[in-house]
Design a protein around this motif. Structure first.
Motif, PDB file in Angstrom:
ATOM      1  N   ALA A 232       3.921  -7.382  -2.404  1.00  0.00           N
ATOM      2  CA  ALA A 232       2.701  -7.543  -3.190  1.00  0.00           C
ATOM      3  C   ALA A 232       3.013  -8.027  -4.601  1.00  0.00           C
ATOM      4  N   MET A 233       4.084  -7.518  -5.208  1.00  0.00           N
ATOM      5  CA  MET A 233       4.450  -7.953  -6.555  1.00  0.00           C
ATOM      6  C   MET A 233       4.835  -9.429  -6.578  1.00  0.00           C
ATOM      7  N   TYR A 234       5.610  -9.873  -5.576  1.00  0.00           N
ATOM      8  CA  TYR A 234       5.994 -11.281  -5.532  1.00  0.00           C
ATOM      9  C   TYR A 234       4.779 -12.177  -5.341  1.00  0.00           C
ATOM     10  N   ILE A 235       3.839 -11.744  -4.515  1.00  0.00           N
ATOM     11  CA  ILE A 235       2.630 -12.548  -4.310  1.00  0.00           C
ATOM     12  C   ILE A 235       1.804 -12.593  -5.584  1.00  0.00           C
ATOM     13  N   LEU A 236       1.699 -11.468  -6.298  1.00  0.00           N
ATOM     14  CA  LEU A 236       0.969 -11.466  -7.568  1.00  0.00           C
ATOM     15  C   LEU A 236       1.634 -12.401  -8.576  1.00  0.00           C
ATOM     16  N   GLY A 237       2.967 -12.411  -8.592  1.00  0.00           N
ATOM     17  CA  GLY A 237       3.658 -13.353  -9.473  1.00  0.00           C
ATOM     18  C   GLY A 237       3.382 -14.790  -9.091  1.00  0.00           C
ATOM     19  N   CYS A 238       3.329 -15.075  -7.817  1.00  0.00           N
ATOM     20  CA  CYS A 238       3.021 -16.419  -7.333  1.00  0.00           C
ATOM     21  C   CYS A 238       1.638 -16.846  -7.784  1.00  0.00           C
ATOM     22  N   ILE A 239       0.664 -15.952  -7.662  1.00  0.00           N
ATOM     23  CA  ILE A 239      -0.710 -16.284  -8.062  1.00  0.00           C
ATOM     24  C   ILE A 239      -0.807 -16.428  -9.573  1.00  0.00           C
ATOM     25  N   GLU A 240      -0.063 -15.624 -10.311  1.00  0.00           N
ATOM     26  CA  GLU A 240      -0.080 -15.746 -11.770  1.00  0.00           C
ATOM     27  C   GLU A 240       0.391 -17.126 -12.200  1.00  0.00           C
ATOM     28  N   ILE A 241       1.398 -17.647 -11.522  1.00  0.00           N
ATOM     29  CA  ILE A 241       1.875 -19.001 -11.835  1.00  0.00           C
ATOM     30  C   ILE A 241       0.806 -20.029 -11.509  1.00  0.00           C
ATOM     31  N   LEU A 242       0.144 -19.861 -10.371  1.00  0.00           N
ATOM     32  CA  LEU A 242      -0.899 -20.813  -9.992  1.00  0.00           C
ATOM     33  C   LEU A 242      -2.059 -20.798 -10.982  1.00  0.00           C
TER      34      LEU A 242
ATOM     35  N   SER B  75      -2.147  -6.493 -10.920  1.00  0.00           N
ATOM     36  CA  SER B  75      -1.364  -6.483 -12.148  1.00  0.00           C
ATOM     37  C   SER B  75       0.096  -6.332 -11.801  1.00  0.00           C
ATOM     38  N   LEU B  76       0.876  -7.345 -12.128  1.00  0.00           N
ATOM     39  CA  LEU B  76       2.305  -7.312 -11.831  1.00  0.00           C
ATOM     40  C   LEU B  76       2.990  -6.188 -12.586  1.00  0.00           C
ATOM     41  N   ASP B  77       2.598  -5.990 -13.840  1.00  0.00           N
ATOM     42  CA  ASP B  77       3.245  -4.954 -14.651  1.00  0.00           C
ATOM     43  C   ASP B  77       2.883  -3.548 -14.179  1.00  0.00           C
ATOM     44  N   ALA B  78       1.745  -3.374 -13.507  1.00  0.00           N
ATOM     45  CA  ALA B  78       1.361  -2.055 -13.001  1.00  0.00           C
ATOM     46  C   ALA B  78       2.055  -1.735 -11.682  1.00  0.00           C
ATOM     47  N   VAL B  79       2.352  -2.761 -10.896  1.00  0.00           N
ATOM     48  CA  VAL B  79       3.003  -2.541  -9.602  1.00  0.00           C
ATOM     49  C   VAL B  79       4.498  -2.312  -9.776  1.00  0.00           C
ATOM     50  N   ALA B  80       5.115  -2.952 -10.782  1.00  0.00           N
ATOM     51  CA  ALA B  80       6.574  -2.912 -10.938  1.00  0.00           C
ATOM     52  C   ALA B  80       7.149  -1.501 -11.062  1.00  0.00           C
ATOM     53  N   PRO B  81       6.596  -0.601 -11.898  1.00  0.00           N
ATOM     54  CA  PRO B  81       7.187   0.748 -11.979  1.00  0.00           C
ATOM     55  C   PRO B  81       7.095   1.526 -10.665  1.00  0.00           C
ATOM     56  N   ILE B  82       6.063   1.254  -9.853  1.00  0.00           N
ATOM     57  CA  ILE B  82       5.956   1.938  -8.561  1.00  0.00           C
ATOM     58  C   ILE B  82       7.131   1.561  -7.678  1.00  0.00           C
ATOM     59  N   LEU B  83       7.446   0.278  -7.672  1.00  0.00           N
ATOM     60  CA  LEU B  83       8.597  -0.171  -6.886  1.00  0.00           C
ATOM     61  C   LEU B  83       9.878   0.477  -7.377  1.00  0.00           C
ATOM     62  N   SER B  84      10.001   0.567  -8.687  1.00  0.00           N
ATOM     63  CA  SER B  84      11.232   1.128  -9.245  1.00  0.00           C
ATOM     64  C   SER B  84      11.493   2.529  -8.723  1.00  0.00           C
ATOM     65  N   MET B  85      10.440   3.352  -8.617  1.00  0.00           N
ATOM     66  CA  MET B  85      10.611   4.721  -8.155  1.00  0.00           C
ATOM     67  C   MET B  85      11.127   4.763  -6.714  1.00  0.00           C
ATOM     68  N   PHE B  86      10.459   4.017  -5.835  1.00  0.00           N
ATOM     69  CA  PHE B  86      10.832   4.069  -4.424  1.00  0.00           C
ATOM     70  C   PHE B  86      12.238   3.523  -4.199  1.00  0.00           C
ATOM     71  N   PHE B  87      12.570   2.428  -4.856  1.00  0.00           N
ATOM     72  CA  PHE B  87      13.897   1.850  -4.656  1.00  0.00           C
ATOM     73  C   PHE B  87      14.991   2.727  -5.260  1.00  0.00           C
ATOM     74  N   LEU B  88      14.730   3.270  -6.437  1.00  0.00           N
ATOM     75  CA  LEU B  88      15.731   4.133  -7.064  1.00  0.00           C
ATOM     76  C   LEU B  88      15.989   5.386  -6.230  1.00  0.00           C
ATOM     77  N   MET B  89      14.938   5.919  -5.605  1.00  0.00           N
ATOM     78  CA  MET B  89      15.132   7.089  -4.755  1.00  0.00           C
ATOM     79  C   MET B  89      16.005   6.736  -3.549  1.00  0.00           C
TER      80      MET B  89
END
Length: 1031
Positions: A198-208, A538-552
C-alpha cells in the motif's frame, strides 16, 4: 531330519518367490507401514544381504531407499512425517505443474533491490537530509542499515541450517521458536508486507498527481485522488500477480533497470555540479521559502522605463497592485532575495550543513493573523528525530523479499544468504552516499521542500539529476510499481505457508491455490488489506506502521539465531559460518530500540497484536512439534530449576501437595475410578506437580490416560508402568516417580472396595503396602472412600459443610486440604467446620479457645467444636466384631480351600460365634445393631458347650485389637452424629500395624471407623509441617 525340513522350507520360499517375481514384477517398498507377506519379504530382500535385518525392515528402511527419497525431496511446507504421508497419498502422486524455479539474482537479489530502493529514496530522502542534517540523517541510515545487515546474517545462518520450503522468514522463525512465535510474527510480517504494498502504491500515485495527471493545482482533492487512483493501480497490480509470478519476474528486470538508471542519473548530476552547477534559483522572502506557483518574478517591484510596477508577488501579499497598498507586515519588513538552490558539490556548503541546514524559516508570530500562509513553503519544514526514523526505516525493509519466495528458488540455502547480503550492501552504499551528496550539493531551502512547492512542483531529487528531471520521474514511478508488485507477490505466499501449516484454524482456506501452487485466495485477502492501507491516503502515516511489523519480525529472527547458537542444539549446523550469537543479540537490541524510537505507542500496539495471536495459537491452534528453540530453552530452564530444587527442601510457606495419583485399571484396561482425577483437579486448581500413574501388563496406555487427564482438566504428567504384577508397579511409581527435586510429596489412592472378597485380596494387600511405603518415605497419603460419590468438576455445591476431624496432629494437612478445596468452584460455597476430640482429663473450653486462636493466626475461617468422648465399657458388639475379624484372618491364612468352600466355612464359624454371643449376654449388645438379632433366653440357665466355647474365645482375643475396635466404633458414632449431612468428611487415617500379622485387622478398623459416611477423605501427614502462622 530337522535340517532337511529347513532346506525344504528355504527351497519352497525361493521357488515361490521366483514364481511371483516372474508373474508380477514389483519394486520392493521397504518403507514404513509397508504391508507385505512373508513370501513377499523373501522376494524383497533375497540377494541383498539383508537377512539379519528382515524383521526390522518394516520400521527401518534400507539406506538406498532412504537416500532415494531424500534425493527426490520437494519443497513442501510439511514436516518429514507429513511429507511421507503426502507421498503415499494417491492425490499427491498425480503429476502437478511445477512453478518456475529461480536462482540467486532473479529470485533474491533483484527482489531485495527493488523493495529496498523504493519510494523513500525518491520521495523522502532529500527532505530527511534537509530536516535532520547530514550527520543526523547519516546516523539514522547507519542504524537502520546495520540492523538489517545483522538481521541478514542471522537469517543466513537459519536459512542454511536445513531445507527452507515456501514461507521464508515465517518458516525460519516458526521452526526455530515454535508455532506460537512463528505464527504471531508471521502474521505481523504478513501485515507489514501487505501495508508495504500500500505504501509503494501511495508513493506511485503521489508521483502521478505531482507530475502527470493533476499537477500542483489538485491539493484540495489530493487525498480522494490518491484513494481513487490507488485503488485502480492496486487492481491492475493484483491482476498481474494473479496471471503468474513469471510475469512479475520479467517486469522486475524492466523496473529495476529504470531504478538503476535513475540512480546513475543522480550520481551523474552530482558530478556535473562540480564543474557546471545548474542555474536553479529559489525565491526567498526574508528566511522563508516562497511557493513558486504564487509569482512569476522573484521581486516585489520591477523597473520598466521610468515607472515602478508591482509584480504578481506584490499582489499576493498586498490588497491592491498600487505602491501605497496595505501589505502583509512580514512582507513589508523583509526583502525578497533569490538564492542558488543547487550550488554544487564544490561550493563548500557540506561543512555548514553537518548538524542543520542554513536558512531555516522563522517561526511565525502566533499572535499575527494567518494571512497569505499558503504563499510560503511550510509543509513539514520542522520535525522530530524519532519521526524521521519511523519514516525512513521502511526503505530498508525489503531484505525479506527473497526469503519470502524461497519456495520458488532452486537452492534456497545458497541463494538467500548471498543475494540478501549483496543487496543490503549495495543499497546501504547508495543510501549513505546519497545523504552526503545531497547535503554537499543542494541547499537546505530546497531539501526541506517536501513536495517541491518552491521548484515548480518538481521532485527535489529530480532537480539534481542529469540529463533531465523526467529520468527521476519515470525511475521513481517504476521503482514504486516494481516494489508494489514484489510485495503483492511475497505476502500471499507467506499467508499460504501459514495456512498450510494449520496452526491458525480460521486461515486454512487461504492455503488453497491454483494447480501450479499460486495462492489465489491469499492474494484476494492481501488485496483487500492493501486497499485499507490505500484508504489512509498518506505515505507518512503508513510508514511507521510498517516499521513496527518489520522490526518485530527482524527482532525474532535475531532471537532465533542467538538461541540456537547459545543452546548448541545438535541440529544447529548452518553452512553459513559468518555468524555469532553476540551479533544476533546486538541486532535484536537495535530492533527493539528502533521500535520504541519510532513510535512507542505503535510498538505497544504491535506487541499486543502479536501477543493475542500467540495466545490464540496456544489455545486454539494445532499442536506442532518442530524441535524449536523455545523447547530447548524450556529444557535448559527445567534443568536449572531442578538443580536449584536439589539444594534443599522447600520452605513451609512454599509447600503445596505435589500429588501422585495411583489409578487402577479393570480387565479391559479402562480406568476404574475417573473421579480420582476430578478430585485431583479440585485440589490442585492447575498449580504444582501432578503425576497420574497406572499399571498394565499388556500395552502402553499413556495416550488414553492423557486424554482422560485433559477431559478432567488435570495439568500434569502421565506415567504408565508395564509390570507383571500390581505390587511391583505401585512400588515403582511411589519410589521412582518424579525427577530430582521435582518429586511428589503426596500420594492419592482410592479406598479398595469389596476388599473382603477373596478375589480382591491382592488389592487389599497392595493398599496396605502403599500405606507402609508412603509412611516409610515420609509422604502424605490421601485415601478417598466412596470415590464414585464425589462431585465432578461440573457440579456445584450451593451450601453444606466440609468437616475436619482433627484427632492427631499430622503437620497441618487436615487444615490445608479444605482450604485448597474451597479454591475450586465445586466447593467454594461450602463452609469449614473443625472438630477435635477431648479426653476426660482435657479442658474442652480452653481447647476451643486455643484452636480458635490457632485458626485466626493461620487466617482460616472455620467453625470450631470440641467433642468430648467419655470412657465407657467395651460392648459385646465390639467383642463380636473383634472375634469375627480375628477368625476371618485366621481362616484366610491357614485354610487353603476353594472359594466356595472358604465362604461356607467362614459363614458357619460366624453363625456359631454370633449365636454364642446372643446366648451369653443379650442385654449388653449395641442397641442399634442387636435388636434384630436378640433372642429370648434367660441369664440363669446353665451354659451349654457352645457358650463355654464362646467365653474361651473372648478370653483368647487380642486385647489390643479389642481396644482398637472399641475406639473406632466410639469415634464412628460421634462422627456420624455430627457429620452425617456433611458434603465431605476429612479424618486422620490411623497407621498400619508394625508387624504384618494383622493386616486384615487394619482394614476392618478402617471399615468400622468410616461406616455410615458418604464421602470420607482419610489423610495421613508426611511427617513435616505444611502450614505456618508466619508471613
Amino acid at each position: 531330519q530337522e535340517t532337511f525340513i529347513i532346506i525344504i522350507n528355504v527351497e519352497n520360499c525361493f521357488l515361490s518367490s521366483f514364481m511371483i517375481f516372474l508373474m508380477n514384477r514389483k519394486e520392493s517398498s521397504p518403507f514404513i507401514n509397508s504391508s507385505t507377506s512373508d513370501v513377499e519379504k523373501c522376494q524383497q530382500y533375497d540377494g541383498k544381504n539383508m537377512a539379519l535385518f528382515e524383521e526390522e525392515m518394516d520400521t527401518s528402511p534400507m539406506v538406498s531407499s532412504l537416500l532415494s527419497s531424500l534425493a527426490n525431496y520437494s519443497n513442501l511446507t510439511q514436516g518429514s512425517k507429513e511429507h511421507e504421508e503426502a507421498e503415499n497419498n494417491e492425490e499427491a502422486r498425480k503429476k502437478t505443474v511445477q512453478a518456475p524455479r529461480m536462482g540467486t539474482i532473479m529470485g533474491v537479489y533483484l527482489p531485495c533491490m527493488q523493495n529496498i530502493l523504493g519510494v523513500i529514496l525518491f520521495l523522502r530522502m532529500t527532505w530527511l537530509v534537509g530536516i535532520g542534517g547530514v550527520l543526523g540523517t547519516f546516523t539514522i541510515v547507519f542504524m537502520c542499515c546495520s540492523t538489517t545487515m545483522l538481521t541478514a546474517i542471522s537469517m543466513s545462518a537459519i536459512a542454511t541450517n536445513g531445507v527452507v520450503p515456501a514461507g521464508g522468514s515465517y518458516y525460519m522463525i516458526s521452526r526455530s521458536l515454535g508455532p506460537e512465535f512463528g505464527g504471531a510474527v508471521g502474521i505481523c510480517f504478513y501485515l507489514g508486507t501487505t501495508f508495504a504494498g500500500a505504501m509503494y502504491i501511495l508513493g506511485c500515485i503521489e508521483i502521478l498527481l505531482m507530475e502527470g495527471l493533476e499537477g500542483a493545482e489538485a491539493e484540495a482533492a489530493l487525498l480522494n485522488n490518491m484513494r481513487v487512483y490507488g485503488t485502480i493501480v492496486l487492481s491492475f497490480m493484483a491482476l498481474v500477480v494473479f496471471v503468474g509470478v513469471k510475469y512479475v519476474n520479467k517486469l522486475a528486470l524492466v523496473f529495476l533497470a529504470c531504478v538503476i538508471l535513475s540512480i546513475l542519473a543522480v550520481y551523474a548530476g552530482v558530478i556535473k555540479t562540480s564543474f557546471d552547477p545548474p542555474d536553479f534559483p529559489v525565491c526567498v522572502l526574508g528566511n522563508r521559502t516562497l511557493a513558486s506557483k504564487g509569482f512569476d518574478i522573484c521581486a516585489k517591484t520591477i523597473e520598466r522605463g521610468n515607472a515602478t510596477l508591482t509584480t504578481k508577488l506584490w499582489r499576493a501579499f498586498c490588497d491592491s497592485e498600487f505602491l501605497n497598498a496595505t501589505c502583509d507586515e512580514y512582507f513589508t519588513s523583509n526583502n525578497v532575495s533569490q538564492i542558488q538552490g543547487i550550488p554544487g558539490i564544490t561550493s563548500g556548503i557540506l561543512k555548514n550543513s553537518i548538524l542543520e541546514k542554513r536558512g531555516i524559516p522563522a517561526v511565525l508570530d502566533p499572535e499575527a493573523p494567518e494571512t497569505n500562509t499558503n504563499r510560503y513553503v511550510l509543509t513539514d519544514i520542522t520535525s522530530f528525530f524519532t519521526l524521521l526514523v519511523g519514516i525512513y526505516f521502511p526503505s530498508v525493509t525489503g531484505i525479506m523479499a527473497g526469503s519470502n519466495r524461497s519456495g520458488d528458488l532452486q537452492d534456497a540455502q545458497k541463494s538467500i544468504p548471498i543475494g540478501t547480503i549483496l543487496a543490503i550492501t549495495t543499497t546501504s552504499i547508495i543510501y549513505m552516499s546519497s545523504v552526503i551528496l545531497f547535503g554537499a550539493c543542494v541547499d537546505g531551502v530546497v531539501l526541506r521542500d517536501k513536495f517541491g512547492e518552491g521548484v515548480d512542483g518538481n521532485l527535489v531529487i529530480g532537480t539534481l539529476a542529469w540529463p533531465s528531471p523526467w529520468v527521476i520521474v519515470f525511475g521513481s514511478f517504476f521503482s514504486t510499481c516494481g516494489a508494489g508488485l514484489q510485495s503483492l507477490t511475497g505476502a500471499p505466499r507467506l499467508l499460504q505457508a501459514i495456512a498450510r501449516d494449520g496452526i491458525i484454524p480460521f486461515l486454512r482456506v487461504f492455503g488453497h491455490g491454483k494447480a501450479n501452487g499460486e495462492p489465489t485466495w491469499a492474494l484476494l485477502l492481501t488485496a483487500c488489506i492493501c486497499e485499507s492501507g490505500i484508504l489512509i491516503a498518506s505515505l507518512d502515516a503508513v510508514a511507521p506502521i510498517l516499521s513496527m511489523f518489520f522490526l518485530m519480525c527482524y527482532m525474532f529472527v535475531n532471537l532465533a539465531c542467538a538461541l540456537q547458537t547459545l543452546l548448541r542444539t545438535p541440529n544447529w549446523r548452518p553452512r553459513f559460518k559468518f555468524y555469532h550469537w553476540a551479533l544476533s543479540l546486538l541486532g535484536m537490541s537495535l530492533c527493539l530500540t528502533l521500535m520504541f524510537l519510532c513510535s512507542w505507542y505503535y510498538a505497544i500496539v504491535a506487541m499486543v497484536i502479536a501477543s493475542c495471536i500467540y495466545k490464540y495459537i496456544e489455545f486454539c491452534g494445532a499442536e506442532k512439534e518442530w524441535g524449536d528453540g523455545i523447547r530447548g530453552i524450556s529444557l535448559s530452564a527445567a534443568r536449572y530449576a531442578l538443580m536449584r530444587l536439589e539444594e534443599g527442601p522447600p520452605h513451609t510457606k512454599n509447600w503445596r501437595p505435589q500429588i501422585l495419583v495411583l489409578m487402577s485399571l479393570d480387565a479391559e484396561q479402562n480406568v476404574e475410578q475417573p473421579r480420582l482425577l476430578s478430585l485431583t483437579s479440585q485440589l490442585k486448581a492447575g498449580k504444582g506437580l501432578t503425576i497420574v500413574g497406572a499399571y498394565t501388563n499388556k500395552s502402553h496406555l499413556s495416550q488414553s490416560l492423557r486424554k482422560l487427564m485433559e477431559v478432567e482438566k488435570v495439568k500434569g504428567f502421565s506415567q504408565v508402568v508395564i509390570s507383571s504384577n500390581l505390587r511391583d508397579a505401585t512400588s515403582h511409581l511411589i519410589q521412582a516417580g518424579g525427577l530430582g527435586g521435582l518429586r511428589h510429596n503426596t500420594v492419592l489412592v482410592s479406598y479398595p472396595k469389596n476388599w473382603k472378597q477373596a478375589e480382591e485380596h491382592h488389592r487389599c494387600r497392595n493398599f496396605i503396602e502403599v500405606v507402609r511405603e508412603t509412611t516409610a518415605a515420609r509422604l502424605a497419603l490421601l485415601v478417598p472412600k466412596n470415590i464414585s460419590a464425589y462431585p465432578s468438576n461440573g457440579e456445584r455445591f450451593t451450601e453444606g459443610h466440609i468437616d475436619v476431624w482433627w484427632i492427631v496432629h499430622d503437620g497441618g494437612m487436615l487444615m490445608l486440604l479444605p482450604f485448597l478445596l474451597r479454591q475450586h468452584k465445586v466447593w467454594r460455597k461450602c463452609k469449614i467446620r473443625i472438630f477435635t476430640v477431648a479426653q476426660m482429663d482435657d479442658n474442652s473450653i480452653q481447647m476451643k479457645k486455643d484452636l480458635m486462636t490457632f485458626l485466626y493466626h493461620l487466617r482460616f475461617d472455620a467453625e470450631v467444636e470440641v467433642v468430648e468422648m467419655h470412657e465407657s465399657d467395651i460392648s459385646a458388639y465390639t467383642y463380636e466384631k473383634t472375634l469375627m475379624m480375628e477368625q476371618r484372618s485366621q481362616i484366610l491364612k491357614e485354610m487353603h480351600l476353594t472359594k466356595n468352600e472358604r465362604e461356607r466355612e467362614i459363614q458357619s464359624i460366624t453363625d456359631v460365634s454370633r449365636g454364642s454371643i446372643r446366648r451369653k449376654n443379650p442385654s449388653n449388645l449395641h442397641p442399634q445393631r442387636s435388636i434384630a438379632e436378640e433372642s429370648v433366653g434367660g441369664g440363669g440357665e446353665e451354659k451349654s458347650e457352645e457358650e463355654v466355647a464362646a467365653v474361651s474365645h473372648f478370653c483368647s482375643l487380642n486385647q489390643s485389637n479389642v481396644r482398637r475396635m472399641h475406639h473406632a466404633q466410639k469415634l464412628n458414632e460421634v462422627i456420624v452424629k455430627k457429620s452425617q449431612e456433611a458434603k465431605l468428611v476429612l479424618l486422620n487415617m490411623p497407621g498400619p500395624p508394625k508387624n504384618r500379622t494383622g493386616e486384615e485387622n487394619y482394614m476392618e478398623f478402617l471399615e468400622v471407623l468410616t461406616e455410615g459416611l458418604n464421602r470420607v477423605l482419610l489423610v495421613r501427614g508426611g511427617g513435616r509441617e505444611v502450614i505456618t502462622i508466619y508471613s
